[in-house]
Design a protein around this motif. Structure first.
Motif, PDB file in Angstrom:
ATOM      1  N   ASN A   1      -2.062  34.082  86.722  1.00  0.00           N
ATOM      2  CA  ASN A   1      -1.983  34.981  85.585  1.00  0.00           C
ATOM      3  C   ASN A   1      -1.580  34.293  84.468  1.00  0.00           C
ATOM      4  O   ASN A   1      -1.848  35.071  83.401  1.00  0.00           O
ATOM      5  N   MET A   2      -0.936  33.453  84.420  1.00  0.00           N
ATOM      6  CA  MET A   2      -0.480  32.552  83.264  1.00  0.00           C
ATOM      7  C   MET A   2      -1.768  32.411  82.159  1.00  0.00           C
ATOM      8  O   MET A   2      -1.599  32.226  81.013  1.00  0.00           O
TER       9      MET A   2
ATOM     10  N   THR B   1      -0.265  41.148  89.722  1.00  0.00           N
ATOM     11  CA  THR B   1       0.794  40.286  88.859  1.00  0.00           C
ATOM     12  C   THR B   1       2.099  40.661  89.417  1.00  0.00           C
ATOM     13  O   THR B   1       3.219  40.085  89.240  1.00  0.00           O
TER      14      THR B   1
ATOM     15  N   SER C   1       7.283  38.474  79.707  1.00  0.00           N
ATOM     16  CA  SER C   1       6.044  38.598  78.613  1.00  0.00           C
ATOM     17  C   SER C   1       4.986  39.248  79.534  1.00  0.00           C
ATOM     18  O   SER C   1       4.124  40.025  78.870  1.00  0.00           O
ATOM     19  N   MET C   2       4.986  39.114  80.935  1.00  0.00           N
ATOM     20  CA  MET C   2       3.834  39.720  81.827  1.00  0.00           C
ATOM     21  C   MET C   2       4.228  41.267  82.079  1.00  0.00           C
ATOM     22  O   MET C   2       3.360  42.014  81.914  1.00  0.00           O
ATOM     23  N   HIS C   3       5.456  41.434  82.399  1.00  0.00           N
ATOM     24  CA  HIS C   3       5.766  42.758  82.823  1.00  0.00           C
ATOM     25  C   HIS C   3       6.567  43.537  81.800  1.00  0.00           C
ATOM     26  O   HIS C   3       6.760  44.794  82.015  1.00  0.00           O
TER      27      HIS C   3
ATOM     28  N   PRO D   1       8.043  33.862  81.332  1.00  0.00           N
ATOM     29  CA  PRO D   1       6.915  34.387  81.863  1.00  0.00           C
ATOM     30  C   PRO D   1       6.543  35.852  82.312  1.00  0.00           C
ATOM     31  O   PRO D   1       5.813  36.624  81.883  1.00  0.00           O
ATOM     32  N   MET D   2       7.807  36.234  83.190  1.00  0.00           N
ATOM     33  CA  MET D   2       7.683  37.427  83.760  1.00  0.00           C
ATOM     34  C   MET D   2       7.783  38.595  82.685  1.00  0.00           C
ATOM     35  O   MET D   2       7.497  39.521  82.870  1.00  0.00           O
TER      36      MET D   2
ATOM     37  N   CYS E   1       4.901  29.957  88.318  1.00  0.00           N
ATOM     38  CA  CYS E   1       3.879  31.262  88.186  1.00  0.00           C
ATOM     39  C   CYS E   1       2.488  30.901  89.122  1.00  0.00           C
ATOM     40  O   CYS E   1       2.711  30.298  90.013  1.00  0.00           O
TER      41      CYS E   1
ATOM     42  N   PHE F   1       3.414  37.515  90.644  1.00  0.00           N
ATOM     43  CA  PHE F   1       3.659  36.685  89.697  1.00  0.00           C
ATOM     44  C   PHE F   1       5.089  36.168  89.720  1.00  0.00           C
ATOM     45  O   PHE F   1       5.955  37.004  89.860  1.00  0.00           O
TER      46      PHE F   1
ATOM     47  N   GLU G   1      12.772  29.199  81.516  1.00  0.00           N
ATOM     48  CA  GLU G   1      11.469  29.016  80.631  1.00  0.00           C
ATOM     49  C   GLU G   1      10.119  29.177  81.672  1.00  0.00           C
ATOM     50  O   GLU G   1       9.171  29.451  81.445  1.00  0.00           O
ATOM     51  N   THR G   2      10.410  28.919  83.190  1.00  0.00           N
ATOM     52  CA  THR G   2       9.237  28.775  84.304  1.00  0.00           C
ATOM     53  C   THR G   2       9.262  30.116  85.000  1.00  0.00           C
ATOM     54  O   THR G   2       8.172  30.551  85.381  1.00  0.00           O
ATOM     55  N   HIS G   3      10.249  30.796  85.071  1.00  0.00           N
ATOM     56  CA  HIS G   3      10.262  32.249  85.795  1.00  0.00           C
ATOM     57  C   HIS G   3      10.675  33.413  84.707  1.00  0.00           C
ATOM     58  O   HIS G   3       9.755  34.319  84.608  1.00  0.00           O
TER      59      HIS G   3
ATOM     60  N   LEU H   1       1.317  32.296  77.072  1.00  0.00           N
ATOM     61  CA  LEU H   1       1.859  33.701  77.172  1.00  0.00           C
ATOM     62  C   LEU H   1       2.418  34.154  76.044  1.00  0.00           C
ATOM     63  O   LEU H   1       2.042  35.395  75.536  1.00  0.00           O
ATOM     64  N   SER H   2       3.119  33.271  75.133  1.00  0.00           N
ATOM     65  CA  SER H   2       3.904  33.591  74.113  1.00  0.00           C
ATOM     66  C   SER H   2       3.143  33.541  72.848  1.00  0.00           C
ATOM     67  O   SER H   2       3.421  34.332  72.078  1.00  0.00           O
TER      68      SER H   2
ATOM     69  N   ARG I   1      -4.405  34.540  81.725  1.00  0.00           N
ATOM     70  CA  ARG I   1      -5.158  35.850  81.572  1.00  0.00           C
ATOM     71  C   ARG I   1      -5.467  36.166  80.144  1.00  0.00           C
ATOM     72  O   ARG I   1      -6.194  36.908  79.864  1.00  0.00           O
ATOM     73  N   TYR I   2      -4.620  35.671  79.294  1.00  0.00           N
ATOM     74  CA  TYR I   2      -4.797  35.963  77.708  1.00  0.00           C
ATOM     75  C   TYR I   2      -5.725  34.751  77.325  1.00  0.00           C
ATOM     76  O   TYR I   2      -6.235  34.857  76.064  1.00  0.00           O
TER      77      TYR I   2
ATOM     78  N   PRO J   1       5.048  41.546  70.659  1.00  0.00           N
ATOM     79  CA  PRO J   1       6.620  41.460  70.752  1.00  0.00           C
ATOM     80  C   PRO J   1       7.560  41.610  69.674  1.00  0.00           C
ATOM     81  O   PRO J   1       7.145  41.018  68.572  1.00  0.00           O
TER      82      PRO J   1
ATOM     83  N   CYS K   1       5.857  28.316  77.267  1.00  0.00           N
ATOM     84  CA  CYS K   1       4.761  28.935  77.837  1.00  0.00           C
ATOM     85  C   CYS K   1       3.827  29.444  76.711  1.00  0.00           C
ATOM     86  O   CYS K   1       3.743  30.819  76.483  1.00  0.00           O
TER      87      CYS K   1
END
Lengths: 252, 394
Positions: A12-13, A156, B86-88, B83-84, A9, A159, B78-80, A230-231, A15-16, B122, A227
């Protein structure tokens, strides 16, 4: 505070998380070379054939921006990049926050990293098949946004998109490195944030890092996955605040 | 509504009687599953169970979706993927391998959407899973073909480079009591063999030959002729003292060889007697060499002759040159003068001006010319470039 993103990534990881610290800290975010909106032409396969190349970049950022008393926050592979940077230039760093660290992903005798060497080949194949849709014509469009560094929605788009050949080498460097020996040398006060169900860095690996580092403590998050930034940004930020804040909450 | 439209609607309602929402879900032509934000599977359709061989009870509330994936896929997830998502709020066409109940791998393509509640927290992730066995096999073949293509390209380039090495002397040319230097650059990125060559070799004591030439065309076939030309010149110059006669022999060989290839050559015979250097030069369809005198004056030497390989009796001439100390002879191929920048040619005038500048050694002159010509063409020469400089020390 210097925030470093992990494999796969970009900045942006954070951003929160990162904006919450802007009141007390100078917050610095960056993309590793090859990720996000970095300049892909700066990628040199030789320099980035080990994590110390990336650690050198972290030290270079601190030097260039004249950062002092740095709180380094590194996610995933950047946790180890931070450990290497702190070993190389201990005077720069006052605290380390390692989110989901692992000094060695591959099992080795009694050490359980969670993966076998075959698993890593499996990952490389997985990367390859997911990059079939990557067209070299698209690359400059996705990557070439260095002139617009603001955190916008359009940013993003990049991203989790990395040039395939760079992603491949970064994956190899990330998952084949062994930094277990480097842990003992870093006496910087360190906080480990460990997720409950992390398929990439299991709890036992977090504990290993805590036990090897002379000055480390660990917080086990309720968050699952790899992550939490993010989560579960609330929980993650709260744990970091607890560790890095000097100001009493009432004063903020 | 038209009658055909109403018929279609009736047919649709009739079909729906046997195709209720439950069936639409369970018998959808793709696996379909819902997971809690933390990943635990909370709902799954029959198609997914049929595809993977699991029982509903093994999955619901028991496993996270990532746990069904191969180890590499789990890391990618987990790495892509996560995250994608949760971002998009969505992720599309992700290639993963599911480990089925019997341990076999099922290649799938996965689309997910993340549903959030009114506060943006979520709520659930809905994932459609498509069987991608055929597609993945096809993609593997494509990847293999791509790798093979890259390998053969690398081999062809290596072959071209090796072949190219045989067209010029293996070591930098050197003649006792003379300052000699050469520069050579094949056209383009060096992946193709060019037709330019040069050679410097000894016939006897104080008796040397310098040859430079250009075989028309490129590639392996031109390289074969270039090798023939070099070796013929080596043999012919032993037999004939006059360069024009050696070139005449080369012309005969080319005509008999029936390659249809044309060739230009400038052939120089250098002799040292009583410490004095003299030369005899013959040019066959080739740019005339330049002679630079210590004053900085630059002029051509020799007389133009016919291109070789065209007719049986080419007109060729020999010209005598005296080479007092300080003089420099420059032999070159048209890759220099015909170097282009847009519509503009580098041209002889620029070359003469470059040669007129003062320089410390033959090597300094050849490198200066090479870099100037390359710069003129923005670094990528369209034609091969060869240049040889011979300077008589003061």
């Amino acid at each position: 505070m210097l925030f470093a993103h992990g494999f796969g990534c970009d900045q942006n990881m954070w951003r929160y998380i990162a904006p919450r610290f802007e009141d007390e800290f100078r917050v610095v975010l960056f993309d590793h070379v090859g990720a996000g909106n970095s300049d892909p032409s700066a990628y040199e396969p030789q320099r980035y054939s080990s994590l110390s190349g990336y650690a050198g970049d972290v030290v270079a950022i601190c030097t260039e921006l004249e950062l002092r008393d740095v709180v380094f926050v590194g996610h995933s592979v950047s946790a180890m990049i931070g450990v290497l940077a702190a070993a190389a230039a201990p005077e720069l760093f006052t605290k380390l926050v390692l989110v989901g660290p692992s000094p060695r992903y591959i099992n080795d005798a009694d050490y359980v990293g969670g993966f076998s060497a075959d698993d890593i080949n499996d990952l490389l194949e997985s990367l390859e098949s997911n990059y079939l849709g990557w067209s070299s014509a698209m690359a400059p469009v996705i990557m070439g946004r260095a002139d617009r560094p603001e955190l916008g929605e359009e940013l993003t788009e990049s991203f989790c998109r990395t040039d395939p050949s760079i992603a491949r080498q970064f994956a190899q460097v990330t998952f084949l490195s062994d930094n277990r020996e480097d842990l003992t040398a870093v006496a910087t006060p360190t906080l480990i944030l460990q997720c409950a169900n992390d398929a990439i860095a299991p709890v036992s690996v977090g504990e290993f890092v805590r036990d090897r580092m002379p000055n480390a403590s660990m917080v086990l998050l309720n968050a699952t996955g790899h992550c939490p930034n993010l989560s579960a940004p609330e929980e993650t930020a709260a744990a970091i605040e607890q560790f890095v804040r000097k100001l009493a909450p009432a004063l903020r | 509504m038209t009658s055909s439209g109403s018929e279609a609607l009736d047919a649709f309602y009739e079909a729906l009687l046997d195709d209720d929402a439950r069936q639409l879900y369970d018998r959808a032509p793709c696996g379909y599953l819902s997971t809690a934000p933390a990943g635990t599977i909370i709902k799954v359709n029959q198609t997914f169970l049929t595809l993977t061989g699991y029982d509903r009870e093994q999955l619901i509330g028991q496993l996270r979706f990532a746990q069904l994936l191969s180890a590499g896929g789990r890391i990618y997830y987990e790495t892509h993927y996560a995250p994608m998502l949760s971002m998009h709020g969505e992720a599309h066409e992700i290639a993963l391998d599911i480990i089925c109940a019997d341990g076999s791998r099922l290649p799938v393509l996965v689309n997910s959407v993340l549903e959030r509640d009114v506060d943006g927290a979520p709520m659930v992730v809905r994932t459609a899973v498509f069987d991608a066995r055929m597609r993945r096999e096809y993609e593997r073949e494509l990847l293999r073909a791509k790798q093979r293509a890259e390998e053969s390209e690398a081999r062809a380039t290596a072959l071209a480079r090796t072949l190219q090495q045989t067209l010029i002397p293996p070591t930098p040319p050197a003649i006792p009591n003379l300052d000699v230097a050469a520069a050579y650059r094949p056209a383009g990125d060096g992946s193709e063999v060019g037709g330019d060559f040069y050679d410097v070799f000894q016939i006897g004591a104080g008796d040397w030959v310098v040859a430079i030439g250009d075989v028309c065309g490129k590639g392996v076939h031109a390289a074969v002729v270039t090798a023939l030309v070099r070796h013929t010149l080596r043999a012919a110059t032993v037999q004939h003292a006059e360069p024009s006669k050696a070139l005449w022999t080369l012309n005969e060989v080319l005509r008999q060889h029936d390659t249809g290839r044309l060739c230009s050559v400038a052939l120089l015979r250098l002799r040292q007697a009583d410490g004095e250097w003299t030369g005899v030069v013959s040019c066959a369809g080739h740019p005339l060499p330049l002679l630079r005198q210590p004053s900085g004056t630059v002029r051509t030497v020799g007389k133009p002759g016919a291109l070789l390989g065209v007719i049986d009796a080419p007109h060729l001439h020999d010209a005598q040159i005296s080479l007092p100390p300080g003089d420099t002879l420059l032999l070159y191929t048209d890759g220099i003068t015909e170097g282009r920048s847009g519509k503009d040619f580098y041209g002889e005038a620029r070359l003469v001006a470059a040669a007129a500048c003062s320089f410390d050694s033959a090597e300094a002159l050849t490198s200066a010319i090479l870099s100037e010509v390359l710069e003129f063409q923005a670094g990528t020469p369209r034609d091969d470039i060869a240049v040889v400089a011979i300077r008589v020390p003061v």
